[in-house]
Scaffold this motif. Structure first.
Motif, PDB file in Angstrom:
ATOM      1  N   VAL A  44       2.522  -1.634   3.982  1.00 37.29           N
ATOM      2  CA  VAL A  44       3.021  -2.324   5.365  1.00 37.29           C
ATOM      3  C   VAL A  44       4.674  -1.907   5.329  1.00 37.29           C
ATOM      4  O   VAL A  44       5.346  -1.716   6.324  1.00 37.29           O
ATOM      5  CB  VAL A  44       2.952  -3.954   5.119  1.00 37.29           C
ATOM      6  CG1 VAL A  44       3.683  -4.464   6.505  1.00 37.29           C
ATOM      7  CG2 VAL A  44       1.448  -4.164   5.423  1.00 37.29           C
ATOM      8  N   PHE A  45       5.290  -2.231   4.045  1.00 35.48           N
ATOM      9  CA  PHE A  45       6.610  -1.827   4.048  1.00 35.48           C
ATOM     10  C   PHE A  45       7.130  -0.385   4.380  1.00 35.48           C
ATOM     11  O   PHE A  45       7.969  -0.099   4.994  1.00 35.48           O
ATOM     12  CB  PHE A  45       7.205  -2.272   2.536  1.00 35.48           C
ATOM     13  CG  PHE A  45       8.684  -2.190   2.479  1.00 35.48           C
ATOM     14  CD1 PHE A  45       9.553  -2.759   3.248  1.00 35.48           C
ATOM     15  CD2 PHE A  45       9.117  -1.527   1.288  1.00 35.48           C
ATOM     16  CE1 PHE A  45      10.822  -2.692   3.135  1.00 35.48           C
ATOM     17  CE2 PHE A  45      10.606  -1.436   1.342  1.00 35.48           C
ATOM     18  CZ  PHE A  45      11.472  -2.079   2.209  1.00 35.48           C
ATOM     19  N   ILE A  71       9.299   3.563   7.911  1.00 29.54           N
ATOM     20  CA  ILE A  71       9.259   5.090   8.730  1.00 29.54           C
ATOM     21  C   ILE A  71       9.860   4.695   9.870  1.00 29.54           C
ATOM     22  O   ILE A  71      10.594   5.529  10.710  1.00 29.54           O
ATOM     23  CB  ILE A  71       7.875   5.314   8.581  1.00 29.54           C
ATOM     24  CG1 ILE A  71       7.420   5.954   7.211  1.00 29.54           C
ATOM     25  CG2 ILE A  71       7.604   6.493   9.830  1.00 29.54           C
ATOM     26  CD1 ILE A  71       5.800   6.252   7.136  1.00 29.54           C
ATOM     27  N   VAL A  72       9.483   3.780  10.460  1.00 25.88           N
ATOM     28  CA  VAL A  72      10.060   3.024  11.920  1.00 25.88           C
ATOM     29  C   VAL A  72      11.354   2.910  11.854  1.00 25.88           C
ATOM     30  O   VAL A  72      12.232   3.480  12.796  1.00 25.88           O
ATOM     31  CB  VAL A  72       9.345   1.919  12.334  1.00 25.88           C
ATOM     32  CG1 VAL A  72      10.084   1.373  13.823  1.00 25.88           C
ATOM     33  CG2 VAL A  72       7.777   1.846  12.470  1.00 25.88           C
ATOM     34  N   VAL A  73      11.849   2.450  10.911  1.00 30.53           N
ATOM     35  CA  VAL A  73      13.589   2.161  10.717  1.00 30.53           C
ATOM     36  C   VAL A  73      14.272   3.722  10.672  1.00 30.53           C
ATOM     37  O   VAL A  73      15.167   4.139  11.237  1.00 30.53           O
ATOM     38  CB  VAL A  73      14.060   1.366   9.575  1.00 30.53           C
ATOM     39  CG1 VAL A  73      15.433   1.441   9.264  1.00 30.53           C
ATOM     40  CG2 VAL A  73      13.456  -0.100   9.781  1.00 30.53           C
ATOM     41  N   THR A 130       0.204  -5.733  -4.545  1.00 30.85           N
ATOM     42  CA  THR A 130       1.433  -4.942  -4.069  1.00 30.85           C
ATOM     43  C   THR A 130       1.553  -3.959  -3.504  1.00 30.85           C
ATOM     44  O   THR A 130       2.054  -3.482  -2.692  1.00 30.85           O
ATOM     45  CB  THR A 130       2.328  -4.739  -5.486  1.00 30.85           C
ATOM     46  OG1 THR A 130       2.437  -5.985  -6.231  1.00 30.85           O
ATOM     47  CG2 THR A 130       3.528  -4.198  -5.294  1.00 30.85           C
ATOM     48  N   ALA A 131       0.406  -3.211  -3.562  1.00 31.88           N
ATOM     49  CA  ALA A 131       0.351  -1.637  -3.028  1.00 31.88           C
ATOM     50  C   ALA A 131      -0.013  -1.888  -1.458  1.00 31.88           C
ATOM     51  O   ALA A 131       0.347  -1.042  -0.768  1.00 31.88           O
ATOM     52  CB  ALA A 131      -0.993  -0.967  -3.517  1.00 31.88           C
ATOM     53  N   ILE A 132      -0.565  -2.963  -1.190  1.00 30.61           N
ATOM     54  CA  ILE A 132      -1.074  -3.183   0.349  1.00 30.61           C
ATOM     55  C   ILE A 132       0.349  -3.545   0.899  1.00 30.61           C
ATOM     56  O   ILE A 132       0.576  -3.174   1.992  1.00 30.61           O
ATOM     57  CB  ILE A 132      -2.067  -4.396   0.317  1.00 30.61           C
ATOM     58  CG1 ILE A 132      -3.360  -4.018  -0.241  1.00 30.61           C
ATOM     59  CG2 ILE A 132      -2.441  -4.757   1.953  1.00 30.61           C
ATOM     60  CD1 ILE A 132      -4.425  -5.073  -0.233  1.00 30.61           C
ATOM     61  N   VAL A 172       9.473   8.092  -2.669  1.00 32.81           N
ATOM     62  CA  VAL A 172       9.254   7.346  -3.799  1.00 32.81           C
ATOM     63  C   VAL A 172       8.249   6.253  -3.734  1.00 32.81           C
ATOM     64  O   VAL A 172       7.297   5.905  -4.415  1.00 32.81           O
ATOM     65  CB  VAL A 172      10.578   6.654  -4.422  1.00 32.81           C
ATOM     66  CG1 VAL A 172      10.324   5.744  -5.590  1.00 32.81           C
ATOM     67  CG2 VAL A 172      11.587   7.774  -4.898  1.00 32.81           C
ATOM     68  N   LEU A 173       8.285   5.494  -2.707  1.00 31.49           N
ATOM     69  CA  LEU A 173       7.493   4.305  -2.401  1.00 31.49           C
ATOM     70  C   LEU A 173       6.204   4.978  -1.890  1.00 31.49           C
ATOM     71  O   LEU A 173       5.156   4.269  -2.505  1.00 31.49           O
ATOM     72  CB  LEU A 173       7.933   3.351  -0.975  1.00 31.49           C
ATOM     73  CG  LEU A 173       7.005   2.237  -0.852  1.00 31.49           C
ATOM     74  CD1 LEU A 173       7.361   1.053  -2.096  1.00 31.49           C
ATOM     75  CD2 LEU A 173       7.906   1.547   0.605  1.00 31.49           C
ATOM     76  N   PHE A 174       5.893   5.853  -1.346  1.00 36.85           N
ATOM     77  CA  PHE A 174       4.680   6.418  -1.007  1.00 36.85           C
ATOM     78  C   PHE A 174       3.894   6.960  -2.376  1.00 36.85           C
ATOM     79  O   PHE A 174       2.869   6.492  -2.562  1.00 36.85           O
ATOM     80  CB  PHE A 174       4.764   7.764  -0.206  1.00 36.85           C
ATOM     81  CG  PHE A 174       3.523   8.262   0.008  1.00 36.85           C
ATOM     82  CD1 PHE A 174       2.506   7.846   1.112  1.00 36.85           C
ATOM     83  CD2 PHE A 174       3.301   9.701  -0.613  1.00 36.85           C
ATOM     84  CE1 PHE A 174       1.285   8.494   1.291  1.00 36.85           C
ATOM     85  CE2 PHE A 174       1.886  10.440  -0.380  1.00 36.85           C
ATOM     86  CZ  PHE A 174       1.000   9.735   0.691  1.00 36.85           C
ATOM     87  N   ALA A 175       4.865   7.572  -3.255  1.00 34.63           N
ATOM     88  CA  ALA A 175       4.049   7.983  -4.651  1.00 34.63           C
ATOM     89  C   ALA A 175       3.884   6.743  -5.604  1.00 34.63           C
ATOM     90  O   ALA A 175       2.672   7.054  -6.289  1.00 34.63           O
ATOM     91  CB  ALA A 175       5.317   8.963  -5.261  1.00 34.63           C
TER      92      ALA A 175
END
Length: 266
Positions: A239-240, A245-247, A233-235, A84-87
């Motif tokens: 980062v988030f 992905i790491v978590v 916000t997109a930037i 969702v965040l990627f989209a």
């Protein structure tokens, strides 16, 4: 306990602690919000806080107590959140790739035209229901009251040199095409010898609760402000997204460890 389990437990414990003030803030807005804009935020804030609380609890208990099904639910939610965040990030870049203020010769500010921005954003602000709520928020936030006080002593030439924000230029003053006579930052006199086809000219009123809040330029100024904020916000989202992905990867290791431990103790 494996390192990945401990790390997932620690991260989710921190997230759980952070979710508490978010929920409290949402409840406070529900009780103390005095304007429609403040009350509009209460439910999303509460939902976000409760969501973070439940997900972090699932991850914390699943990782520390070796509850495989809870970790599975946690990883599923994390995966969906990443998608969702990627989209949302891609969408934010797509709808903000158009539109910019028009530079005016000899002026420190720009003018904004609604047609320069994406069709999707235009539809949102052209909805009467949406715009009435937005307009109410703009009035409540005292965008133009602050503007009036800040530039109250400006002469015409001084005012023209001011570096106004998109909202100030679009909502708090008439378009330069109108040819109005300057009296004060929010008081302009119509010039009968100047005829403009710009509909914003007839929408302008010197009333502080009207001004150019019904103008297309005000909607355009809002969209320019949204465009700038959405890009920032997109930037942050990128980062988030990397962090998630790491978590998620660490969570997968913790899930695998929990399954192995459960099989060992059978």
């Amino acid at each position: 306990m494996r390192i990945s389990n401990n790390l997932v437990g620690l991260l989710n414990f921190i997230t759980f602690l952070l979710s508490i003030p978010i929920v409290v803030a949402g409840v406070w807005l529900t009780k103390q919000g005095s304007t429609e804009c403040e009350k509009f935020l209460d439910k999303p804030v509460i939902i976000l806080g409760v969501f973070l609380m439940l997900v972090s609890l699932a991850g914390l208990i699943g990782a520390c107590c070796r509850v495989s099904w809870l970790l599975w639910v946690y990883l599923l939610v994390m995966f969906l959140l990443i998608v969702v965040l990627f989209a949302v990030t891609i969408f934010a870049f797509a709808v903000t790739n158009k539109g910019a203020g028009k530079v005016l010769s000899g002026k420190g500010y720009k003018e904004y035209r609604l047609g320069d921005y994406s069709q999707w954003l235009q539809k949102r602000v052209n909805s009467t229901k949406n715009w009435n709520k937005i307009k109410s928020c703009l009035i409540d936030s005292k965008v133009c009251s602050t503007f009036k006080d800040k530039y109250a002593n400006d002469t015409l030439q001084t005012f023209y040199s001011e570096n106004l924000s998109a909202l100030q230029a679009g909502c708090c003053k008439p378009s330069d095409d109108c040819g109005f006579t300057y009296e004060s930052p929010i008081s302009w006199t119509s010039n009968v010898t100047t005829v403009s086809s710009d509909p914003d000219c007839s929408a302008w009123q010197n009333d502080e609760k009207v001004l150019c809040f019904n103008c297309q330029s005000c909607k355009a100024g809002l969209l320019d402000n949204i465009k700038s904020n959405w890009k920032k916000t997109a930037i942050v989202n990128i980062v988030f997204l990397i962090f998630l992905i790491v978590v998620y990867s660490v969570g997968c290791c913790a899930f695998r460890n929990s399954r192995r431990d459960n099989e060992y103790w059978k």
